[in-house]
Design a protein around this motif. Structure first.
Motif, mmCIF file in Angstrom:
data_model
loop_
_atom_site.group_PDB
_atom_site.id
_atom_site.type_symbol
_atom_site.label_atom_id
_atom_site.label_comp_id
_atom_site.label_asym_id
_atom_site.label_seq_id
_atom_site.Cartn_x
_atom_site.Cartn_y
_atom_site.Cartn_z
ATOM 1 N N MET A 186 -5.486 10.446 1.654
ATOM 2 C CA MET A 186 -5.540 9.057 1.768
ATOM 3 C C MET A 186 -4.355 8.413 2.488
ATOM 4 O O MET A 186 -3.239 8.708 1.946
ATOM 5 N N SER A 187 -4.708 7.734 3.427
ATOM 6 C CA SER A 187 -3.553 7.215 4.329
ATOM 7 C C SER A 187 -3.006 6.094 3.310
ATOM 8 O O SER A 187 -3.743 5.063 2.811
ATOM 9 N N GLU A 188 -1.414 5.708 3.654
ATOM 10 C CA GLU A 188 -0.872 4.637 2.763
ATOM 11 C C GLU A 188 -1.446 3.158 3.447
ATOM 12 O O GLU A 188 -1.552 3.031 4.580
ATOM 13 N N ALA A 189 -1.486 2.317 2.690
ATOM 14 C CA ALA A 189 -1.954 0.881 3.281
ATOM 15 C C ALA A 189 -0.962 0.174 4.118
ATOM 16 O O ALA A 189 0.419 0.419 3.930
ATOM 17 N N LEU A 190 -1.215 -0.448 5.196
ATOM 18 C CA LEU A 190 -0.537 -1.136 5.905
ATOM 19 C C LEU A 190 0.020 -2.468 5.217
ATOM 20 O O LEU A 190 -0.742 -2.994 4.469
ATOM 21 N N LEU A 191 1.242 -2.728 5.528
ATOM 22 C CA LEU A 191 1.662 -4.041 4.833
ATOM 23 C C LEU A 191 1.331 -5.114 5.729
ATOM 24 O O LEU A 191 1.265 -5.129 6.904
ATOM 25 N N GLU A 192 0.941 -6.107 5.230
ATOM 26 C CA GLU A 192 0.736 -7.594 5.781
ATOM 27 C C GLU A 192 2.095 -8.258 6.287
ATOM 28 O O GLU A 192 3.081 -8.155 5.691
ATOM 29 N N ARG A 193 2.072 -8.992 7.625
ATOM 30 C CA ARG A 193 3.165 -9.710 7.617
ATOM 31 C C ARG A 193 3.487 -10.866 6.788
ATOM 32 O O ARG A 193 2.391 -11.375 6.436
ATOM 33 N N ALA A 194 4.717 -11.282 6.335
ATOM 34 C CA ALA A 194 4.759 -12.269 5.421
ATOM 35 C C ALA A 194 4.299 -13.511 5.948
ATOM 36 O O ALA A 194 4.832 -13.711 7.060
ATOM 37 N N THR A 200 3.921 0.519 7.308
ATOM 38 C CA THR A 200 3.838 0.853 5.840
ATOM 39 C C THR A 200 4.969 0.646 5.252
ATOM 40 O O THR A 200 6.104 0.727 5.815
ATOM 41 N N MET A 201 5.198 0.731 3.863
ATOM 42 C CA MET A 201 6.426 0.787 3.058
ATOM 43 C C MET A 201 6.994 2.017 3.249
ATOM 44 O O MET A 201 8.392 2.040 3.628
ATOM 45 N N GLU A 202 6.436 3.278 3.469
ATOM 46 C CA GLU A 202 7.302 4.377 3.896
ATOM 47 C C GLU A 202 7.865 4.425 5.140
ATOM 48 O O GLU A 202 9.109 4.720 5.370
ATOM 49 N N ASN A 203 7.254 3.681 6.231
ATOM 50 C CA ASN A 203 7.643 3.621 7.487
ATOM 51 C C ASN A 203 8.785 2.705 7.455
ATOM 52 O O ASN A 203 9.953 2.713 8.513
ATOM 53 N N ILE A 204 8.870 1.595 6.522
ATOM 54 C CA ILE A 204 10.063 0.526 6.662
ATOM 55 C C ILE A 204 11.371 1.448 5.901
ATOM 56 O O ILE A 204 12.327 1.310 6.522
ATOM 57 N N LEU A 205 11.079 2.147 4.931
ATOM 58 C CA LEU A 205 12.128 2.962 4.424
ATOM 59 C C LEU A 205 12.675 3.826 5.466
ATOM 60 O O LEU A 205 13.956 3.981 5.465
ATOM 61 N N LYS A 206 11.856 4.472 6.270
ATOM 62 C CA LYS A 206 12.334 5.473 7.080
ATOM 63 C C LYS A 206 13.155 5.000 8.437
ATOM 64 O O LYS A 206 14.065 5.466 8.789
ATOM 65 N N GLN A 258 10.688 7.309 15.301
ATOM 66 C CA GLN A 258 10.683 6.675 14.001
ATOM 67 C C GLN A 258 10.379 5.009 14.141
ATOM 68 O O GLN A 258 9.420 4.275 13.504
ATOM 69 N N TYR A 259 11.080 4.448 15.147
ATOM 70 C CA TYR A 259 11.110 3.355 15.399
ATOM 71 C C TYR A 259 9.514 2.880 16.086
ATOM 72 O O TYR A 259 8.883 1.762 15.363
ATOM 73 N N ASN A 260 9.135 3.353 16.779
ATOM 74 C CA ASN A 260 7.650 3.249 17.190
ATOM 75 C C ASN A 260 6.775 3.667 16.357
ATOM 76 O O ASN A 260 5.657 2.811 16.145
ATOM 77 N N ARG A 261 6.946 4.481 15.254
ATOM 78 C CA ARG A 261 5.888 4.654 14.369
ATOM 79 C C ARG A 261 5.835 3.583 13.531
ATOM 80 O O ARG A 261 4.725 3.131 12.798
ATOM 81 N N PHE A 262 7.009 2.869 13.171
ATOM 82 C CA PHE A 262 6.703 1.554 12.365
ATOM 83 C C PHE A 262 6.347 0.446 12.908
ATOM 84 O O PHE A 262 5.207 -0.137 12.362
ATOM 85 N N VAL A 263 6.185 0.296 14.387
ATOM 86 C CA VAL A 263 5.441 -0.616 15.126
ATOM 87 C C VAL A 263 3.950 -0.484 14.876
ATOM 88 O O VAL A 263 3.281 -1.413 14.711
ATOM 89 N N SER A 321 12.080 -8.080 9.805
ATOM 90 C CA SER A 321 12.212 -9.465 9.077
ATOM 91 C C SER A 321 10.800 -9.843 8.870
ATOM 92 O O SER A 321 10.461 -10.692 7.961
ATOM 93 N N LEU A 322 10.111 -9.503 9.683
ATOM 94 C CA LEU A 322 8.457 -9.976 9.661
ATOM 95 C C LEU A 322 7.705 -9.488 8.502
ATOM 96 O O LEU A 322 6.821 -10.339 8.081
ATOM 97 N N TYR A 323 8.092 -8.419 8.058
ATOM 98 C CA TYR A 323 7.508 -7.736 6.832
ATOM 99 C C TYR A 323 8.306 -7.933 5.437
ATOM 100 O O TYR A 323 7.499 -7.592 4.504
#
Length: 347
Positions: A1-9, A172-178, A163-168, A101-103
Protein backbone atom coordinates in the motif's frame (compact mmCIF):
# COMPACT_ATOMS: atom_id res chain seq x y z
CA UNK A 1 0.00 0.00 0.00
CA UNK A 2 1.47 3.34 -1.03
CA UNK A 3 2.07 6.02 1.57
CA UNK A 4 -0.46 8.84 1.77
CA UNK A 5 0.50 12.17 0.26
CA UNK A 6 0.69 15.10 2.64
CA UNK A 7 -1.53 18.09 2.02
CA UNK A 8 -0.03 21.54 1.85
CA UNK A 9 -0.50 23.47 5.07
CA UNK A 10 -3.44 25.84 5.11
CA UNK A 11 -2.49 29.51 5.05
CA UNK A 12 -4.92 30.43 7.82
CA UNK A 13 -7.16 28.14 9.84
CA UNK A 14 -8.51 29.98 12.94
CA UNK A 15 -10.19 26.86 14.36
CA UNK A 16 -6.77 25.35 15.07
CA UNK A 17 -4.33 26.35 17.85
CA UNK A 18 -1.51 28.83 17.23
CA UNK A 19 1.08 26.39 18.60
CA UNK A 20 1.32 23.63 16.03
CA UNK A 21 0.43 20.07 17.01
CA UNK A 22 3.08 18.64 14.67
CA UNK A 23 5.83 19.84 12.34
CA UNK A 24 4.31 18.07 9.34
CA UNK A 25 0.74 16.82 9.01
CA UNK A 26 -0.36 18.60 12.17
CA UNK A 27 -2.79 21.38 12.95
CA UNK A 28 -2.06 25.07 13.46
CA UNK A 29 -3.90 28.31 12.86
CA UNK A 30 -1.11 29.75 10.71
CA UNK A 31 -0.66 32.58 13.20
CA UNK A 32 2.94 32.81 14.40
CA UNK A 33 3.57 33.93 17.98
CA UNK A 34 7.28 33.37 18.64
CA UNK A 35 6.48 33.23 22.36
CA UNK A 36 4.15 30.27 21.83
CA UNK A 37 5.88 27.78 19.51
CA UNK A 38 6.40 24.05 19.86
CA UNK A 39 10.23 24.29 19.90
CA UNK A 40 11.03 27.56 21.70
CA UNK A 41 14.81 27.52 21.11
CA UNK A 42 14.20 27.84 17.36
CA UNK A 43 13.49 31.53 17.92
CA UNK A 44 17.16 31.99 18.84
CA UNK A 45 18.15 30.14 15.69
CA UNK A 46 15.84 32.37 13.65
CA UNK A 47 17.47 35.46 15.18
CA UNK A 48 20.95 34.17 14.34
CA UNK A 49 19.89 33.56 10.75
CA UNK A 50 18.47 37.05 10.23
CA UNK A 51 21.51 38.50 12.01
CA UNK A 52 23.69 37.05 9.27
CA UNK A 53 22.21 39.38 6.64
CA UNK A 54 24.70 40.44 3.97
CA UNK A 55 24.77 41.33 0.27
CA UNK A 56 27.16 40.20 -2.41
CA UNK A 57 28.17 43.65 -3.63
CA UNK A 58 29.33 44.60 -0.13
CA UNK A 59 32.47 42.54 -0.81
CA UNK A 60 35.25 44.43 -2.57
CA UNK A 61 36.45 42.39 -5.56
CA UNK A 62 38.91 44.94 -6.99
CA UNK A 63 42.03 43.01 -5.94
CA UNK A 64 40.56 39.74 -7.26
CA UNK A 65 39.92 41.35 -10.65
CA UNK A 66 43.64 42.05 -10.94
CA UNK A 67 44.74 38.72 -9.50
CA UNK A 68 42.58 36.32 -11.50
CA UNK A 69 44.70 36.55 -14.70
CA UNK A 70 47.81 35.76 -12.62
CA UNK A 71 46.39 32.45 -11.32
CA UNK A 72 47.70 29.27 -12.91
CA UNK A 73 45.58 27.72 -15.64
CA UNK A 74 44.69 24.92 -13.21
CA UNK A 75 43.59 27.39 -10.55
CA UNK A 76 41.48 29.34 -13.03
CA UNK A 77 39.79 26.16 -14.29
CA UNK A 78 39.08 24.95 -10.75
CA UNK A 79 37.76 28.39 -9.79
CA UNK A 80 35.23 28.36 -12.62
CA UNK A 81 34.24 24.72 -12.12
CA UNK A 82 33.72 25.11 -8.38
CA UNK A 83 31.63 28.24 -8.83
CA UNK A 84 29.60 26.16 -11.30
CA UNK A 85 29.19 23.43 -8.68
CA UNK A 86 28.12 25.84 -5.95
CA UNK A 87 25.56 27.53 -8.19
CA UNK A 88 24.19 24.11 -9.17
CA UNK A 89 23.54 23.36 -5.50
CA UNK A 90 22.34 26.73 -4.22
CA UNK A 91 19.90 27.44 -7.07
CA UNK A 92 17.69 24.38 -6.38
CA UNK A 93 18.12 24.87 -2.63
CA UNK A 94 16.18 28.12 -2.79
CA UNK A 95 13.20 26.25 -4.19
CA UNK A 96 13.58 23.15 -1.99
CA UNK A 97 13.47 25.22 1.22
CA UNK A 98 10.27 26.88 -0.01
CA UNK A 99 8.72 23.54 -0.97
CA UNK A 100 9.47 22.05 2.45
CA UNK A 101 7.85 25.07 4.09
CA UNK A 102 4.63 24.50 2.12
CA UNK A 103 4.13 21.17 3.89
CA UNK A 104 5.28 22.33 7.34
CA UNK A 105 2.31 22.88 9.64
CA UNK A 106 4.50 24.66 12.19
CA UNK A 107 4.58 28.38 11.33
CA UNK A 108 8.01 28.77 12.99
CA UNK A 109 9.43 26.25 10.52
CA UNK A 110 7.77 28.14 7.68
CA UNK A 111 9.45 31.38 8.75
CA UNK A 112 12.89 29.83 9.26
CA UNK A 113 12.67 28.14 5.87
CA UNK A 114 11.73 31.46 4.30
CA UNK A 115 14.94 33.01 5.67
CA UNK A 116 17.00 30.02 4.53
CA UNK A 117 15.48 30.26 1.05
CA UNK A 118 16.28 33.98 0.88
CA UNK A 119 19.88 33.36 1.94
CA UNK A 120 20.30 30.65 -0.69
CA UNK A 121 19.09 33.17 -3.27
CA UNK A 122 21.76 35.60 -2.06
CA UNK A 123 24.39 32.87 -2.33
CA UNK A 124 23.43 32.18 -5.91
CA UNK A 125 23.54 35.90 -6.71
CA UNK A 126 27.01 36.07 -5.18
CA UNK A 127 28.34 33.49 -7.65
CA UNK A 128 27.09 35.62 -10.53
CA UNK A 129 28.66 38.68 -8.89
CA UNK A 130 32.02 36.93 -8.39
CA UNK A 131 32.19 35.67 -11.97
CA UNK A 132 31.08 38.99 -13.46
CA UNK A 133 34.01 40.57 -11.62
CA UNK A 134 36.73 38.34 -13.03
CA UNK A 135 35.70 36.83 -16.40
CA UNK A 136 33.75 37.68 -19.54
CA UNK A 137 30.03 37.03 -19.96
CA UNK A 138 30.73 34.02 -22.20
CA UNK A 139 32.97 32.47 -19.54
CA UNK A 140 30.38 33.22 -16.85
CA UNK A 141 27.68 31.47 -18.86
CA UNK A 142 29.96 28.49 -19.51
CA UNK A 143 30.63 28.09 -15.80
CA UNK A 144 26.89 28.04 -15.09
CA UNK A 145 26.41 25.36 -17.75
CA UNK A 146 28.65 22.89 -15.91
CA UNK A 147 25.80 21.57 -13.77
CA UNK A 148 24.06 20.47 -16.97
CA UNK A 149 27.05 19.20 -18.93
CA UNK A 150 30.06 18.13 -16.88
CA UNK A 151 29.84 14.31 -16.56
CA UNK A 152 31.65 14.14 -13.21
CA UNK A 153 29.44 16.86 -11.74
CA UNK A 154 26.30 15.26 -13.17
CA UNK A 155 27.26 11.95 -11.56
CA UNK A 156 28.05 13.74 -8.31
CA UNK A 157 24.58 15.40 -8.21
CA UNK A 158 22.49 12.52 -9.58
CA UNK A 159 21.15 11.08 -6.31
CA UNK A 160 20.47 14.50 -4.81
CA UNK A 161 18.49 15.46 -7.91
CA UNK A 162 16.53 12.21 -7.81
CA UNK A 163 15.49 12.67 -4.17
CA UNK A 164 14.59 16.33 -4.55
CA UNK A 165 12.44 15.58 -7.59
CA UNK A 166 10.87 12.55 -5.88
CA UNK A 167 9.70 14.84 -3.09
CA UNK A 168 8.12 17.20 -5.65
CA UNK A 169 6.28 14.32 -7.30
CA UNK A 170 5.35 12.45 -4.10
CA UNK A 171 5.21 14.73 -1.02
CA UNK A 172 5.00 11.95 1.57
CA UNK A 173 6.39 12.05 5.09
CA UNK A 174 9.07 9.56 4.09
CA UNK A 175 10.18 11.73 1.18
CA UNK A 176 10.27 14.81 3.41
CA UNK A 177 12.58 12.99 5.82
CA UNK A 178 14.78 11.75 2.98
CA UNK A 179 14.90 15.22 1.44
CA UNK A 180 15.98 16.60 4.81
CA UNK A 181 18.80 14.03 4.81
CA UNK A 182 20.02 15.18 1.41
CA UNK A 183 19.60 18.82 2.41
CA UNK A 184 21.78 18.10 5.44
CA UNK A 185 24.37 16.49 3.18
CA UNK A 186 24.24 19.47 0.84
CA UNK A 187 24.56 22.08 3.59
CA UNK A 188 27.11 20.18 5.66
CA UNK A 189 29.36 18.26 3.25
CA UNK A 190 28.81 18.83 -0.49
CA UNK A 191 30.09 22.42 -0.43
CA UNK A 192 33.23 21.79 1.54
CA UNK A 193 35.84 20.72 -0.99
CA UNK A 194 34.85 23.83 -2.95
CA UNK A 195 35.11 26.05 0.12
CA UNK A 196 38.55 24.55 0.87
CA UNK A 197 39.79 25.51 -2.60
CA UNK A 198 39.00 29.19 -2.03
CA UNK A 199 40.48 29.17 1.48
CA UNK A 200 43.63 27.56 0.05
CA UNK A 201 43.92 30.44 -2.41
CA UNK A 202 43.44 32.95 0.42
CA UNK A 203 46.18 31.44 2.58
CA UNK A 204 48.47 32.14 -0.37
CA UNK A 205 47.17 35.73 -0.53
CA UNK A 206 45.17 35.03 -3.68
CA UNK A 207 41.55 36.02 -4.39
CA UNK A 208 40.91 37.15 -0.83
CA UNK A 209 37.70 38.96 -1.83
CA UNK A 210 36.24 35.71 -3.15
CA UNK A 211 37.33 33.88 -0.01
CA UNK A 212 35.69 36.52 2.19
CA UNK A 213 32.39 36.03 0.37
CA UNK A 214 32.74 32.25 0.61
CA UNK A 215 33.23 32.62 4.38
CA UNK A 216 29.87 34.44 4.61
CA UNK A 217 28.21 31.68 2.59
CA UNK A 218 29.95 29.03 4.70
CA UNK A 219 28.65 30.66 7.91
CA UNK A 220 25.09 30.62 6.53
CA UNK A 221 25.33 27.00 5.38
CA UNK A 222 26.49 25.85 8.80
CA UNK A 223 23.42 27.44 10.39
CA UNK A 224 21.21 25.90 7.72
CA UNK A 225 22.72 22.47 8.31
CA UNK A 226 22.22 22.87 12.03
CA UNK A 227 18.53 23.67 11.66
CA UNK A 228 17.86 20.97 9.05
CA UNK A 229 19.45 18.31 11.26
CA UNK A 230 17.34 19.48 14.20
CA UNK A 231 14.21 19.47 12.07
CA UNK A 232 14.98 15.91 10.95
CA UNK A 233 15.41 14.74 14.53
CA UNK A 234 12.30 16.52 15.77
CA UNK A 235 10.17 15.18 12.91
CA UNK A 236 11.34 11.63 13.67
CA UNK A 237 10.62 12.09 17.37
CA UNK A 238 7.07 13.19 16.52
CA UNK A 239 6.56 10.35 14.04
CA UNK A 240 8.40 7.37 15.61
CA UNK A 241 6.82 4.96 13.13
CA UNK A 242 9.31 6.33 10.58
CA UNK A 243 12.28 5.88 12.89
CA UNK A 244 13.05 2.41 11.56
CA UNK A 245 16.15 0.36 10.93
CA UNK A 246 15.31 0.63 7.24
CA UNK A 247 15.42 4.42 7.27
CA UNK A 248 18.59 4.45 9.37
CA UNK A 249 20.22 2.02 6.96
CA UNK A 250 19.15 4.20 4.03
CA UNK A 251 20.70 7.28 5.68
CA UNK A 252 24.03 5.53 6.22
CA UNK A 253 23.97 4.21 2.65
CA UNK A 254 23.37 7.70 1.24
CA UNK A 255 26.16 9.18 3.37
CA UNK A 256 28.66 6.54 2.21
CA UNK A 257 27.61 6.98 -1.40
CA UNK A 258 27.78 10.76 -1.14
CA UNK A 259 31.23 10.66 0.48
CA UNK A 260 32.54 8.48 -2.36
CA UNK A 261 31.07 10.83 -4.99
CA UNK A 262 32.41 13.92 -3.22
CA UNK A 263 35.88 12.39 -3.06
CA UNK A 264 35.69 11.57 -6.77
CA UNK A 265 34.60 15.13 -7.58
CA UNK A 266 37.25 16.77 -5.39
CA UNK A 267 39.99 14.56 -6.88
CA UNK A 268 38.83 15.57 -10.36
CA UNK A 269 38.60 19.31 -9.75
CA UNK A 270 41.53 19.79 -7.33
CA UNK A 271 44.11 17.31 -8.63
CA UNK A 272 46.43 20.00 -10.04
CA UNK A 273 46.02 22.56 -7.25
CA UNK A 274 49.16 23.40 -5.31
CA UNK A 275 48.60 23.36 -1.55
CA UNK A 276 45.71 20.88 -1.61
CA UNK A 277 46.60 17.40 -0.36
CA UNK A 278 44.01 15.06 -1.87
CA UNK A 279 44.48 12.44 0.85
CA UNK A 280 43.92 15.14 3.44
CA UNK A 281 40.84 16.25 1.49
CA UNK A 282 39.44 12.70 1.54
CA UNK A 283 39.82 12.68 5.30
CA UNK A 284 38.19 16.08 5.60
CA UNK A 285 35.16 14.93 3.61
CA UNK A 286 34.79 11.89 5.87
CA UNK A 287 35.20 14.12 8.92
CA UNK A 288 32.39 16.39 7.66
CA UNK A 289 30.16 13.33 7.06
CA UNK A 290 30.78 12.13 10.63
CA UNK A 291 29.96 15.59 11.95
CA UNK A 292 26.65 15.78 10.10
CA UNK A 293 25.68 12.27 11.23
CA UNK A 294 26.28 13.27 14.86
CA UNK A 295 24.13 16.37 14.40
CA UNK A 296 21.36 14.14 13.04
CA UNK A 297 21.57 11.90 16.09
CA UNK A 298 23.33 9.03 14.33
CA UNK A 299 26.66 7.27 14.78
CA UNK A 300 29.87 8.08 12.95
CA UNK A 301 30.79 5.76 10.08
CA UNK A 302 34.44 6.76 9.69
CA UNK A 303 36.06 6.14 13.10
CA UNK A 304 39.49 7.27 11.88
CA UNK A 305 38.17 10.75 11.01
CA UNK A 306 36.63 12.09 14.20
CA UNK A 307 38.96 15.12 14.22
CA UNK A 308 39.46 17.67 11.46
CA UNK A 309 42.55 16.64 9.43
CA UNK A 310 42.71 20.05 7.70
CA UNK A 311 43.57 22.20 10.71
CA UNK A 312 44.60 25.18 8.56
CA UNK A 313 41.05 25.71 7.32
CA UNK A 314 39.92 26.94 10.74
CA UNK A 315 41.55 30.31 10.15
CA UNK A 316 39.15 31.34 7.40
CA UNK A 317 35.65 31.42 8.88
CA UNK A 318 33.87 32.20 12.15
CA UNK A 319 33.76 29.64 14.93
CA UNK A 320 30.66 27.45 14.88
CA UNK A 321 30.07 25.58 18.09
CA UNK A 322 27.53 23.39 19.88
CA UNK A 323 27.25 20.79 17.12
CA UNK A 324 27.80 18.03 19.67
CA UNK A 325 25.25 19.21 22.25
CA UNK A 326 21.91 17.57 22.82
CA UNK A 327 19.07 18.59 20.53
CA UNK A 328 17.19 20.42 23.28
CA UNK A 329 20.29 22.03 24.80
CA UNK A 330 21.55 24.14 21.90
CA UNK A 331 23.11 27.42 23.01
CA UNK A 332 22.70 30.71 21.22
CA UNK A 333 25.57 32.45 19.50
CA UNK A 334 25.08 35.80 17.79
CA UNK A 335 27.14 36.32 14.67
CA UNK A 336 28.15 39.70 13.34
CA UNK A 337 29.35 40.40 9.84
CA UNK A 338 33.03 41.32 9.55
CA UNK A 339 35.25 42.51 6.76
CA UNK A 340 38.10 40.12 7.49
CA UNK A 341 38.49 36.36 7.73
CA UNK A 342 38.10 34.92 11.18
CA UNK A 343 38.29 31.32 12.26
CA UNK A 344 36.08 28.16 12.79
CA UNK A 345 37.19 25.85 15.61
CA UNK A 346 35.16 22.90 14.56
CA UNK A 347 34.72 23.37 10.82
Amino acid sequence: MSEALLERAKTLEPRHPNKSTALFGGKSSGILNWNDIAYPHWYKLYKRLVGNYWQADEVNMSADVKQFPTLTKEEQDAYLKIIGLLSTLDGPQTRTALLLSLYATDPAVQSIMAVISQQEAVHNESYSYVLSSVVSLDEQNESFQLGRRDPVLLKRNEHLIQQYNRFVEEPTMENILKTLVYTSLLEGMFFYSGFAFFYNLARNNKMVGTSTMISYINRDELEHGRFISELFRAALAERPEYNTTELTGWVYEQFRLSVDLEIEWSSYVLKEIEGIDLEEMKGYIKYRANKMLRMMGLSEIYPDYVDNPMKWIRAYVDNFDDTKTDFFEQKSRQYTKTSDLNGFDDL
